[in-house]
Design a protein around this motif. Sequence first.
Motif, mmCIF file in Angstrom:
data_model
loop_
_atom_site.group_PDB
_atom_site.id
_atom_site.type_symbol
_atom_site.label_atom_id
_atom_site.label_comp_id
_atom_site.label_asym_id
_atom_site.label_seq_id
_atom_site.Cartn_x
_atom_site.Cartn_y
_atom_site.Cartn_z
ATOM 1 N N THR A 1 0.171 -1.223 -28.173
ATOM 2 C CA THR A 1 0.751 -2.280 -28.998
ATOM 3 C C THR A 1 0.885 -3.568 -28.187
ATOM 4 O O THR A 1 0.811 -3.550 -26.947
ATOM 5 N N GLU A 2 1.101 -4.669 -28.890
ATOM 6 C CA GLU A 2 1.336 -5.940 -28.191
ATOM 7 C C GLU A 2 2.577 -5.839 -27.313
ATOM 8 O O GLU A 2 2.593 -6.364 -26.197
ATOM 9 N N ASN B 1 -2.959 8.131 -30.564
ATOM 10 C CA ASN B 1 -3.655 7.595 -31.741
ATOM 11 C C ASN B 1 -4.335 8.670 -32.587
ATOM 12 O O ASN B 1 -5.031 8.360 -33.532
ATOM 13 N N VAL C 1 -1.841 4.295 -28.160
ATOM 14 C CA VAL C 1 -1.753 3.131 -29.032
ATOM 15 C C VAL C 1 -1.172 2.014 -28.169
ATOM 16 O O VAL C 1 -0.011 2.081 -27.764
#
Length: 74
Positions: free
Chosen positions: A49-50, A41, A47
Amino acid sequence: MAYFSLNTSGNPTDPQDYTLQGSQPTCLGEDQICAVQASNNGSNKPVLTEALKNEMIIALHSRTPSTNVSLKDS
């Protein structure tokens, strides 16, 4: 993408609980998240993510590591 190890007793859904690794960490087992492979990030945190969170859930439920999720024994 980079490798991040989950800090001891860290929350696997909190990027602040991960440490950037220079290479893939050694993780053996099937009970808990050990490390993830994700984009950085910009602050040396992953990061999440879903899609990665879903991959984490599937890895835990199946007790099988995946491309981006490494597991360890508790």
